[in-house]
Design a protein around this motif. Structure first.
Motif, PDB file in Angstrom:
ATOM      1  N   GLY A  57      34.734  42.806  38.678  1.00  0.00           N
ATOM      2  CA  GLY A  57      35.779  43.825  38.505  1.00  0.00           C
ATOM      3  C   GLY A  57      37.133  43.187  38.281  1.00  0.00           C
ATOM      4  O   GLY A  57      37.938  43.660  37.467  1.00  0.00           O
ATOM      5  N   LYS A  58      37.450  42.118  38.965  1.00  0.00           N
ATOM      6  CA  LYS A  58      38.734  41.433  38.780  1.00  0.00           C
ATOM      7  C   LYS A  58      38.836  40.828  37.391  1.00  0.00           C
ATOM      8  O   LYS A  58      39.890  40.865  36.746  1.00  0.00           O
ATOM      9  N   VAL A  59      37.726  40.249  36.929  1.00  0.00           N
ATOM     10  CA  VAL A  59      37.737  39.633  35.598  1.00  0.00           C
ATOM     11  C   VAL A  59      37.883  40.711  34.546  1.00  0.00           C
ATOM     12  O   VAL A  59      38.601  40.545  33.547  1.00  0.00           O
ATOM     13  N   ALA A  60      37.255  41.833  34.726  1.00  0.00           N
ATOM     14  CA  ALA A  60      37.333  42.917  33.743  1.00  0.00           C
ATOM     15  C   ALA A  60      38.738  43.516  33.724  1.00  0.00           C
ATOM     16  O   ALA A  60      39.217  43.994  32.683  1.00  0.00           O
ATOM     17  N   ASP A  61      39.442  43.485  34.840  1.00  0.00           N
ATOM     18  CA  ASP A  61      40.778  44.059  34.909  1.00  0.00           C
ATOM     19  C   ASP A  61      41.843  43.168  34.255  1.00  0.00           C
ATOM     20  O   ASP A  61      42.908  43.644  33.882  1.00  0.00           O
ATOM     21  N   ARG A  96      28.310  42.233  46.913  1.00  0.00           N
ATOM     22  CA  ARG A  96      29.654  42.834  46.912  1.00  0.00           C
ATOM     23  C   ARG A  96      30.688  41.849  46.366  1.00  0.00           C
ATOM     24  O   ARG A  96      31.568  42.212  45.585  1.00  0.00           O
ATOM     25  N   ASN A  97      30.580  40.579  46.757  1.00  0.00           N
ATOM     26  CA  ASN A  97      31.521  39.560  46.271  1.00  0.00           C
ATOM     27  C   ASN A  97      31.414  39.397  44.761  1.00  0.00           C
ATOM     28  O   ASN A  97      32.425  39.268  44.062  1.00  0.00           O
ATOM     29  N   VAL A  98      30.188  39.407  44.251  1.00  0.00           N
ATOM     30  CA  VAL A  98      29.990  39.249  42.801  1.00  0.00           C
ATOM     31  C   VAL A  98      30.544  40.461  42.070  1.00  0.00           C
ATOM     32  O   VAL A  98      31.235  40.338  41.037  1.00  0.00           O
ATOM     33  N   LYS A 148      40.662  38.147  26.178  1.00  0.00           N
ATOM     34  CA  LYS A 148      40.317  39.031  25.076  1.00  0.00           C
ATOM     35  C   LYS A 148      38.810  39.081  24.932  1.00  0.00           C
ATOM     36  O   LYS A 148      38.136  38.084  25.128  1.00  0.00           O
ATOM     37  N   PRO A 149      38.333  40.219  24.551  1.00  0.00           N
ATOM     38  CA  PRO A 149      36.895  40.283  24.291  1.00  0.00           C
ATOM     39  C   PRO A 149      36.547  39.403  23.098  1.00  0.00           C
ATOM     40  O   PRO A 149      37.351  39.214  22.199  1.00  0.00           O
ATOM     41  N   GLU A 150      35.389  38.902  23.106  1.00  0.00           N
ATOM     42  CA  GLU A 150      34.971  38.000  22.031  1.00  0.00           C
ATOM     43  C   GLU A 150      34.918  38.758  20.720  1.00  0.00           C
ATOM     44  O   GLU A 150      34.523  39.907  20.662  1.00  0.00           O
ATOM     45  N   GLU A 151      35.376  38.061  19.739  1.00  0.00           N
ATOM     46  CA  GLU A 151      35.307  38.664  18.405  1.00  0.00           C
ATOM     47  C   GLU A 151      33.867  38.620  17.952  1.00  0.00           C
ATOM     48  O   GLU A 151      33.083  37.812  18.412  1.00  0.00           O
ATOM     49  N   LYS A 152      33.619  39.522  17.043  1.00  0.00           N
ATOM     50  CA  LYS A 152      32.261  39.584  16.578  1.00  0.00           C
ATOM     51  C   LYS A 152      31.931  38.295  15.838  1.00  0.00           C
ATOM     52  O   LYS A 152      32.703  37.829  15.032  1.00  0.00           O
TER      53      LYS A 152
END
Length: 147
Positions: free
Chosen positions: A127-131, A120-122, A136-140
């Motif tokens: 979820g916090k990191v995704a929010d 649950r902690n992971v 920025k998402p890594e560029e290709k």
């Protein structure tokens, strides 16, 4: 030839064969030999007469009569003690084993709860990191040898 003459003149082996086959060590009609009486006086006048026989002691008689029952009682008591000790030891082993199995079950449940808590902690951390928007998402990445 007559049998008596043959018996007298024949060698011992043949004579044994010609004798009657039924033999008795004593004649059945003979009475038993009389038993000799012990001498009233010793044959040697210089020799002292034998000492009179002693009456058996009370202690010797007690041990002679009671040794076997006491020994038997002791062995039965020893066997009973060993049997009771073995049963008690077996019950102790069974009790310790059940206590250890109970402790192991408790620890396994605790480990399962902790693993679930960690999952649950992971998932909360992911979820916090995704929010977060500042990440920025890594560029290709360029495929190739150089870059």
């Amino acid at each position: 030839m007559n049998a008596q003459r043959l018996f007298r003149t024949s060698p011992p082996r043949i004579a044994q064969r010609l004798r009657p086959t039924r033999r008795y060590t004593t004649k059945p009609t003979d009475p038993a030999p009389p038993q000799p009486h012990p001498p009233a006086q010793s044959p040697n006048p210089n020799q002292a007469p034998p000492p009179p026989k002693k009456a058996p002691s009370r202690v010797g008689t007690f041990y002679r009569n009671n040794t076997y029952p006491v020994l038997k009682s002791f062995l039965v008591a020893l066997f009973t003690y060993q049997l009771a000790f073995y049963v008690w030891l077996k019950l102790e082993v069974v009790e310790e084993k059940s206590e250890q199995q109970g402790a192991i079950r408790g620890l396994e449940e605790e480990v399962k709860k902790m693993v679930a808590q960690q999952k649950r902690n992971v998932s909360d951390a992911v979820g916090k990191v995704a929010d977060r928007e500042d990440i920025k998402p890594e560029e290709k990445k360029k495929k190739g040898w150089l870059w």
